[in-house]
Scaffold this motif. Structure first.
Motif, PDB file in Angstrom:
ATOM      1  N   UNK A  96       0.695  -1.828  -0.034  1.00 41.89           N
ATOM      2  CA  UNK A  96       0.476   0.279  -0.193  1.00 41.89           C
ATOM      3  C   UNK A  96       0.881   1.090  -0.161  1.00 41.89           C
ATOM      4  N   UNK A  97       0.472   1.769  -0.851  1.00 43.58           N
ATOM      5  CA  UNK A  97       1.495   2.995  -0.683  1.00 43.58           C
ATOM      6  C   UNK A  97       1.113   4.491  -0.356  1.00 43.58           C
ATOM      7  N   UNK A  98       1.414   5.088   0.271  1.00 40.05           N
ATOM      8  CA  UNK A  98       1.171   6.120   0.744  1.00 40.05           C
ATOM      9  C   UNK A  98       2.165   7.386   0.972  1.00 40.05           C
ATOM     10  N   UNK A  99       2.463   8.461   1.400  1.00 41.24           N
ATOM     11  CA  UNK A  99       2.748   9.829   1.265  1.00 41.24           C
ATOM     12  C   UNK A  99       3.353   9.410   2.323  1.00 41.24           C
ATOM     13  N   UNK A 100       3.239   8.423   3.629  1.00 43.88           N
ATOM     14  CA  UNK A 100       3.691   8.563   5.108  1.00 43.88           C
ATOM     15  C   UNK A 100       4.687   7.372   4.625  1.00 43.88           C
ATOM     16  N   UNK A 101       5.462   7.175   5.451  1.00 38.89           N
ATOM     17  CA  UNK A 101       6.182   5.177   6.209  1.00 38.89           C
ATOM     18  C   UNK A 101       4.744   4.703   6.557  1.00 38.89           C
ATOM     19  N   UNK A 102       4.563   4.026   5.576  1.00 37.30           N
ATOM     20  CA  UNK A 102       4.123   2.515   5.838  1.00 37.30           C
ATOM     21  C   UNK A 102       4.260   1.708   5.442  1.00 37.30           C
ATOM     22  N   UNK A 103       4.087   0.577   6.363  1.00 38.71           N
ATOM     23  CA  UNK A 103       4.744  -1.021   6.392  1.00 38.71           C
ATOM     24  C   UNK A 103       3.861  -2.196   6.475  1.00 38.71           C
ATOM     25  N   UNK A 104       2.592  -1.370   5.424  1.00 43.72           N
ATOM     26  CA  UNK A 104       0.935  -2.168   4.971  1.00 43.72           C
ATOM     27  C   UNK A 104       0.518  -2.546   3.673  1.00 43.72           C
ATOM     28  N   UNK A 105       0.495  -3.707   3.469  1.00 45.30           N
ATOM     29  CA  UNK A 105       0.036  -4.777   2.307  1.00 45.30           C
ATOM     30  C   UNK A 105      -1.037  -5.158   2.422  1.00 45.30           C
ATOM     31  N   UNK A 106      -1.509  -5.609   1.217  1.00 47.95           N
ATOM     32  CA  UNK A 106      -2.792  -6.362   0.870  1.00 47.95           C
ATOM     33  C   UNK A 106      -2.732  -7.453   0.217  1.00 47.95           C
ATOM     34  N   UNK A 107      -2.549  -8.979   1.244  1.00 54.04           N
ATOM     35  CA  UNK A 107      -3.087  -9.969   0.859  1.00 54.04           C
ATOM     36  C   UNK A 107      -4.041 -10.490   0.258  1.00 54.04           C
ATOM     37  N   UNK A 108      -3.302 -11.178  -0.647  1.00 54.70           N
ATOM     38  CA  UNK A 108      -4.794 -12.381  -1.402  1.00 54.70           C
ATOM     39  C   UNK A 108      -4.431 -13.223  -2.069  1.00 54.70           C
ATOM     40  N   UNK A 109      -5.498 -14.799  -1.664  1.00 54.68           N
ATOM     41  CA  UNK A 109      -4.784 -15.842  -2.023  1.00 54.68           C
ATOM     42  C   UNK A 109      -6.041 -16.923  -3.136  1.00 54.68           C
ATOM     43  N   UNK A 110      -5.541 -17.115  -4.272  1.00 52.04           N
ATOM     44  CA  UNK A 110      -5.980 -17.237  -5.122  1.00 52.04           C
ATOM     45  C   UNK A 110      -6.413 -18.566  -5.508  1.00 52.04           C
ATOM     46  N   UNK A 111      -8.126 -19.270  -5.698  1.00 51.55           N
ATOM     47  CA  UNK A 111      -7.688 -20.341  -6.438  1.00 51.55           C
ATOM     48  C   UNK A 111      -7.116 -20.091  -7.911  1.00 51.55           C
ATOM     49  N   UNK A 112      -6.666 -21.046  -7.884  1.00 52.68           N
ATOM     50  CA  UNK A 112      -5.037 -21.114  -9.108  1.00 52.68           C
ATOM     51  C   UNK A 112      -6.496 -21.750 -10.483  1.00 52.68           C
ATOM     52  N   UNK A 113      -7.234 -22.290 -10.682  1.00 49.46           N
ATOM     53  CA  UNK A 113      -8.138 -22.722 -11.527  1.00 49.46           C
ATOM     54  C   UNK A 113      -9.103 -21.905 -11.739  1.00 49.46           C
ATOM     55  N   UNK A 114      -9.816 -21.151 -10.496  1.00 42.72           N
ATOM     56  CA  UNK A 114     -10.245 -20.209 -11.392  1.00 42.72           C
ATOM     57  C   UNK A 114     -10.323 -18.280 -11.603  1.00 42.72           C
ATOM     58  N   UNK A 115      -8.893 -18.293 -11.281  1.00 39.53           N
ATOM     59  CA  UNK A 115      -8.371 -16.973 -10.775  1.00 39.53           C
ATOM     60  C   UNK A 115      -7.639 -16.270 -12.188  1.00 39.53           C
ATOM     61  N   UNK A 116      -7.843 -14.822 -12.645  1.00 40.57           N
ATOM     62  CA  UNK A 116      -6.974 -14.375 -13.743  1.00 40.57           C
ATOM     63  C   UNK A 116      -5.697 -13.948 -13.235  1.00 40.57           C
ATOM     64  N   UNK A 117      -4.688 -13.766 -13.046  1.00 38.80           N
ATOM     65  CA  UNK A 117      -3.187 -13.513 -12.636  1.00 38.80           C
ATOM     66  C   UNK A 117      -3.320 -11.708 -12.616  1.00 38.80           C
ATOM     67  N   UNK A 118      -4.073 -11.649 -13.885  1.00 39.65           N
ATOM     68  CA  UNK A 118      -3.425 -10.369 -14.956  1.00 39.65           C
ATOM     69  C   UNK A 118      -4.587  -9.580 -14.112  1.00 39.65           C
ATOM     70  N   UNK A 119      -5.786 -10.023 -14.334  1.00 38.60           N
ATOM     71  CA  UNK A 119      -7.151  -9.333 -13.665  1.00 38.60           C
ATOM     72  C   UNK A 119      -6.451  -9.455 -12.137  1.00 38.60           C
ATOM     73  N   UNK A 120      -6.206  -9.988 -11.363  1.00 48.07           N
ATOM     74  CA  UNK A 120      -6.121  -9.871 -10.302  1.00 48.07           C
ATOM     75  C   UNK A 120      -5.540  -8.788 -10.037  1.00 48.07           C
ATOM     76  N   UNK A 121      -4.106  -9.121  -9.936  1.00 47.52           N
ATOM     77  CA  UNK A 121      -3.057  -7.526 -10.674  1.00 47.52           C
ATOM     78  C   UNK A 121      -3.962  -6.399 -10.426  1.00 47.52           C
TER      79      UNK A 121
END
Length: 132
Positions: free
Chosen positions: A94-119
């Protein structure tokens, strides 16, 4: 600006999403979670992905290749993608204008997911999470 619950709910609408969490990589704690965690445990997944995120974010190899930083809250790495048998694991800082140490984690089922769409969707979600 979207709050944590809204961010996680929207992440769960990504095709193939099994679980999502917002994680502080400096502590390894999940700030919020939705869906299932790998192994049905969001806290363990948060701690383990935080280690991976910290290694990637602080790596000298990635820093040298990234060039100058765009802002004080942005680092050299935008995403970390792990492909495993049957699943994708995405970490979006997560990009911020202040020092941040946060991220969004996503777990996807490979048979149903589209990696490009998810990104693409994760980038949009994190951009609205906090004003940059």
């Amino acid at each position: 600006m979207t709050g944590i619950d809204g961010c996680l709910a929207e992440a769960m609408t990504i095709p193939g999403a099994r679980g999502a969490s917002l994680v502080d990589w400096s502590s390894g704690l999940a700030l919020g979670a939705a869906g299932d965690g790998p192994g049905r445990d969001h806290e363990t997944a948060a701690a383990e992905t935080a280690e991976l995120a910290r290694l990637a974010f602080e790596s000298g190899a990635f820093t040298a290749a990234a060039g100058p930083r765009r802002g004080s809250g942005s680092g050299p790495v935008e995403d970390v993608i792990v492909t495993a048998q049957g699943s994708y694991h995405l970490i979006r800082f997560v990009e911020t204008s202040f020092d941040s140490s946060v991220f969004l984690y996503l777990w996807l089922d490979r048979t149903e997911a589209n990696l490009a769409v998810a990104l693409f969707r994760l980038k949009s979600i994190t951009a609205r999470l906090v004003p940059a």
